[in-house]
Design a protein around this motif. Structure first.
Motif, PDB file in Angstrom:
ATOM      1  N   ASP A  73       0.835  -1.068  -0.043  1.00 15.91           N
ATOM      2  CA  ASP A  73       0.064  -0.070  -0.124  1.00 15.91           C
ATOM      3  C   ASP A  73       0.800   1.333   0.096  1.00 15.91           C
ATOM      4  N   SER A  74       0.400   2.672  -0.173  1.00 16.75           N
ATOM      5  CA  SER A  74       1.048   3.707  -0.183  1.00 16.75           C
ATOM      6  C   SER A  74       1.929   3.711   1.330  1.00 16.75           C
ATOM      7  N   GLY A  75       3.205   4.241   1.244  1.00 13.32           N
ATOM      8  CA  GLY A  75       3.627   4.392   2.710  1.00 13.32           C
ATOM      9  C   GLY A  75       4.312   2.904   3.083  1.00 13.32           C
ATOM     10  N   THR A  76       4.788   2.026   2.289  1.00 15.33           N
ATOM     11  CA  THR A  76       5.103   0.895   2.811  1.00 15.33           C
ATOM     12  C   THR A  76       6.517   0.618   2.541  1.00 15.33           C
ATOM     13  N   MET A  77       7.419   0.030   3.439  1.00 12.94           N
ATOM     14  CA  MET A  77       8.853  -0.171   3.261  1.00 12.94           C
ATOM     15  C   MET A  77       9.116  -1.479   3.098  1.00 12.94           C
ATOM     16  N   ILE A  78      10.030  -1.953   2.425  1.00 11.33           N
ATOM     17  CA  ILE A  78      10.739  -3.383   2.627  1.00 11.33           C
ATOM     18  C   ILE A  78      12.334  -3.195   2.428  1.00 11.33           C
ATOM     19  N   PHE A  79      12.847  -4.260   2.990  1.00  9.69           N
ATOM     20  CA  PHE A  79      14.344  -3.954   3.101  1.00  9.69           C
ATOM     21  C   PHE A  79      14.820  -5.438   2.596  1.00  9.69           C
ATOM     22  N   HIS A 121      20.109  -4.882  12.684  1.00  9.45           N
ATOM     23  CA  HIS A 121      18.789  -4.411  12.096  1.00  9.45           C
ATOM     24  C   HIS A 121      18.127  -5.566  11.457  1.00  9.45           C
ATOM     25  N   GLU A 122      17.267  -6.080  12.173  1.00  7.42           N
ATOM     26  CA  GLU A 122      16.945  -7.384  11.929  1.00  7.42           C
ATOM     27  C   GLU A 122      15.826  -7.295  10.668  1.00  7.42           C
ATOM     28  N   PHE A 123      15.183  -6.070  10.475  1.00  5.38           N
ATOM     29  CA  PHE A 123      14.202  -5.962   9.350  1.00  5.38           C
ATOM     30  C   PHE A 123      14.758  -6.209   7.914  1.00  5.38           C
ATOM     31  N   PHE A 124      16.297  -6.346   7.922  1.00  5.76           N
ATOM     32  CA  PHE A 124      16.523  -6.905   6.459  1.00  5.76           C
ATOM     33  C   PHE A 124      16.177  -8.436   6.268  1.00  5.76           C
ATOM     34  N   LYS A 125      15.991  -9.021   7.531  1.00  3.70           N
ATOM     35  CA  LYS A 125      15.514 -10.464   7.184  1.00  3.70           C
ATOM     36  C   LYS A 125      13.995 -10.592   7.276  1.00  3.70           C
ATOM     37  N   TYR A 126      13.129  -9.649   7.578  1.00  2.00           N
ATOM     38  CA  TYR A 126      11.637  -9.592   7.448  1.00  2.00           C
ATOM     39  C   TYR A 126      11.016 -10.154   6.624  1.00  2.00           C
ATOM     40  N   ALA A 127       9.897 -10.925   6.652  1.00  7.05           N
ATOM     41  CA  ALA A 127       9.117 -11.095   5.181  1.00  7.05           C
ATOM     42  C   ALA A 127       8.033 -10.216   4.857  1.00  7.05           C
ATOM     43  N   ILE A 128       7.514 -10.377   3.747  1.00 10.43           N
ATOM     44  CA  ILE A 128       6.687  -9.335   2.961  1.00 10.43           C
ATOM     45  C   ILE A 128       5.606  -9.021   4.029  1.00 10.43           C
ATOM     46  N   ASN A 129       5.060  -9.963   4.675  1.00 12.59           N
ATOM     47  CA  ASN A 129       3.771  -9.446   5.346  1.00 12.59           C
ATOM     48  C   ASN A 129       4.382  -8.670   6.781  1.00 12.59           C
ATOM     49  N   GLU A 137       3.890  11.688   7.616  1.00 11.55           N
ATOM     50  CA  GLU A 137       5.086  12.463   8.245  1.00 11.55           C
ATOM     51  C   GLU A 137       6.367  11.713   8.448  1.00 11.55           C
ATOM     52  N   GLU A 138       6.362  10.329   8.720  1.00 13.03           N
ATOM     53  CA  GLU A 138       7.479   9.633   8.760  1.00 13.03           C
ATOM     54  C   GLU A 138       8.055   9.557   7.302  1.00 13.03           C
ATOM     55  N   GLU A 139       7.056   9.195   6.472  1.00 15.00           N
ATOM     56  CA  GLU A 139       7.537   9.152   4.855  1.00 15.00           C
ATOM     57  C   GLU A 139       8.376  10.326   4.436  1.00 15.00           C
ATOM     58  N   GLN A 140       7.778  11.522   4.929  1.00 14.89           N
ATOM     59  CA  GLN A 140       8.699  12.740   4.377  1.00 14.89           C
ATOM     60  C   GLN A 140       9.939  12.800   5.188  1.00 14.89           C
ATOM     61  N   MET A 141       9.956  12.262   6.311  1.00 18.39           N
ATOM     62  CA  MET A 141      11.215  12.367   7.004  1.00 18.39           C
ATOM     63  C   MET A 141      12.189  11.555   6.313  1.00 18.39           C
ATOM     64  N   LEU A 172      19.286   6.772   8.280  1.00 19.17           N
ATOM     65  CA  LEU A 172      17.859   6.296   7.477  1.00 19.17           C
ATOM     66  C   LEU A 172      17.413   4.986   8.248  1.00 19.17           C
ATOM     67  N   LEU A 173      18.415   4.120   8.610  1.00 17.68           N
ATOM     68  CA  LEU A 173      18.206   2.936   9.494  1.00 17.68           C
ATOM     69  C   LEU A 173      17.689   3.187  10.880  1.00 17.68           C
ATOM     70  N   ASN A 174      18.190   4.244  11.502  1.00 16.72           N
ATOM     71  CA  ASN A 174      17.801   4.277  12.985  1.00 16.72           C
ATOM     72  C   ASN A 174      16.481   4.923  12.684  1.00 16.72           C
ATOM     73  N   TYR A 175      16.037   5.768  11.757  1.00 17.75           N
ATOM     74  CA  TYR A 175      14.618   6.149  11.617  1.00 17.75           C
ATOM     75  C   TYR A 175      13.728   4.922  11.442  1.00 17.75           C
ATOM     76  N   THR A 176      14.275   4.061  10.754  1.00 21.65           N
ATOM     77  CA  THR A 176      13.447   2.839  10.311  1.00 21.65           C
ATOM     78  C   THR A 176      13.213   2.040  11.471  1.00 21.65           C
ATOM     79  N   GLN A 177      14.128   1.731  12.466  1.00 21.96           N
ATOM     80  CA  GLN A 177      14.188   1.012  13.618  1.00 21.96           C
ATOM     81  C   GLN A 177      13.011   1.729  14.588  1.00 21.96           C
ATOM     82  N   ARG A 178      13.263   2.979  14.555  1.00 14.11           N
ATOM     83  CA  ARG A 178      12.267   3.777  15.519  1.00 14.11           C
ATOM     84  C   ARG A 178      10.780   3.464  14.872  1.00 14.11           C
ATOM     85  N   TYR A 179      10.477   3.599  13.526  1.00 16.32           N
ATOM     86  CA  TYR A 179       9.173   3.314  13.241  1.00 16.32           C
ATOM     87  C   TYR A 179       8.754   1.965  13.324  1.00 16.32           C
TER      88      TYR A 179
END
Length: 302
Positions: A73-79, A121-129, A137-141, A172-179
């Motif tokens: 969806d809009s505003g979705t991230m994957i790593f 940063h475990e999110f580099f190993k996360y699945a699509i779901n 606001e987070e997207e803009q940052m 960028l990765l630190n913001y990701t960890q926060r979100y």
């Protein structure tokens, strides 16, 4: 027949997408609105040597990551981390792509602090779901940090380039960890459900007659049962219990071992085997570490 494309360099990536010469040999920012899937990509597995951070990728039909379809969806991230696979199973040439992707090679962060900490940063190993859903606001940052990277790439390479780029990636990765932390907190009810299901699965596993032949339970087994990645399951359990999935599994094994020591005359080796341990000495070391005494000492005191 399924073909493979291995993307080993920024130049190769740009050539594949029809882009011009890259500004830097180890990092690039891709504007996905400027690309489209090609018919020759169908039935192709794409493997890259890069870390990627992607915001608002398209949701074309037939695009798989691992074994799961993209559903963005809009505003979705994957790593993704190096050597992970994306598979194109259907023609998406009519799909309008959007969003951006940051691609950087491990060589860029070599000999920097990030080279060590990126594994945290475990999110580099996360699945699509388990993708990250960000607010406007987070997207803009995040996009602001990305624009800083783009500006640095346009300024040319000098002795400070690596330091500036790596610092921006870390931000960028630190913001990701926060979100992600915020996302875990707002999905508390769902997390409790996962925890409850994990407990039931673990109890069933440990009380199965097949435990000796099945062997020690591992995190991946339970993550697969819950349709989660091991890293995501561990993060849920840490937030609910303060312990990792592996710690919980080992503690439950030790608790079961205590009952067997007190309620049977089996030898330590026999108990070890019944619990799925291949090596009785490993079982004894684990028991001592968790309980503070050897199995025979525990049996004697109780």
């Amino acid at each position: 027949m399924t073909n493979f494309i291995t993307i080993a360099s920024v130049s190769q990536l740009h050539n594949l997408l029809g882009f011009g010469k890259p500004k830097h040999p180890l990092i690039t920012v891709i504007d996905y609105s400027k690309i489209s899937s090609l018919p020759e990509w169908v039935n192709v597995r794409i493997v890259s040597d890069f870390y990627t951070v992607t915001l608002k990728t398209p949701s074309p039909v037939g695009l798989l990551y691992g074994r799961q379809p993209f559903d963005f969806d809009s505003g979705t991230m994957i790593f993704t981390a190096p050597s992970q696979v994306i598979y194109v199973s259907e023609d998406n040439s009519e799909v309008q792509f959007s969003g951006w992707g940051l691609w950087f090679h491990p060589e860029l962060i070599r000999r920097t602090k990030l080279s060590d900490t990126i594994r945290q940063h475990e999110f580099f190993k996360y699945a699509i779901n388990e993708a990250l859903h960000v607010s406007n606001e987070e997207e803009q940052m995040l996009s602001l940090v990305l624009r800083n990277i783009e500006c640095e790439l346009l300024s040319g390479i000098d002795q400070f380039s690596q330091s500036v780029l790596v610092t921006a990636i870390e931000q960028l990765l630190n913001y990701t960890q926060r979100y992600y932390s915020r996302q875990f907190a707002t999905r508390n009810n769902q997390n409790v459900d996962y925890f409850s299901r994990f407990e039931k699965l673990l109890d069933t596993y440990l009380n199965s007659d097949n435990l000796p032949s099945n062997g020690l339970p591992d995190v991946k087994f339970f993550a697969d049962q819950l349709n989660l990645s091991p890293g995501y399951l561990t993060e849920i359990l840490k937030r609910e219990t303060g312990k990792t999935a592996k710690e919980i599994i080992l503690l439950e094994l030790v608790e079961k071992a205590k009952l067997m020591l007190l309620n049977s005359s089996q030898t330590i080796s026999e108990i070890s085997f019944q619990l799925g341990f291949e090596n009785p000495s490993y079982f004894s070391r684990l028991f001592r570490k968790k309980v503070g005494m050897a199995p025979l000492e525990f049996r004697g005191l109780n």
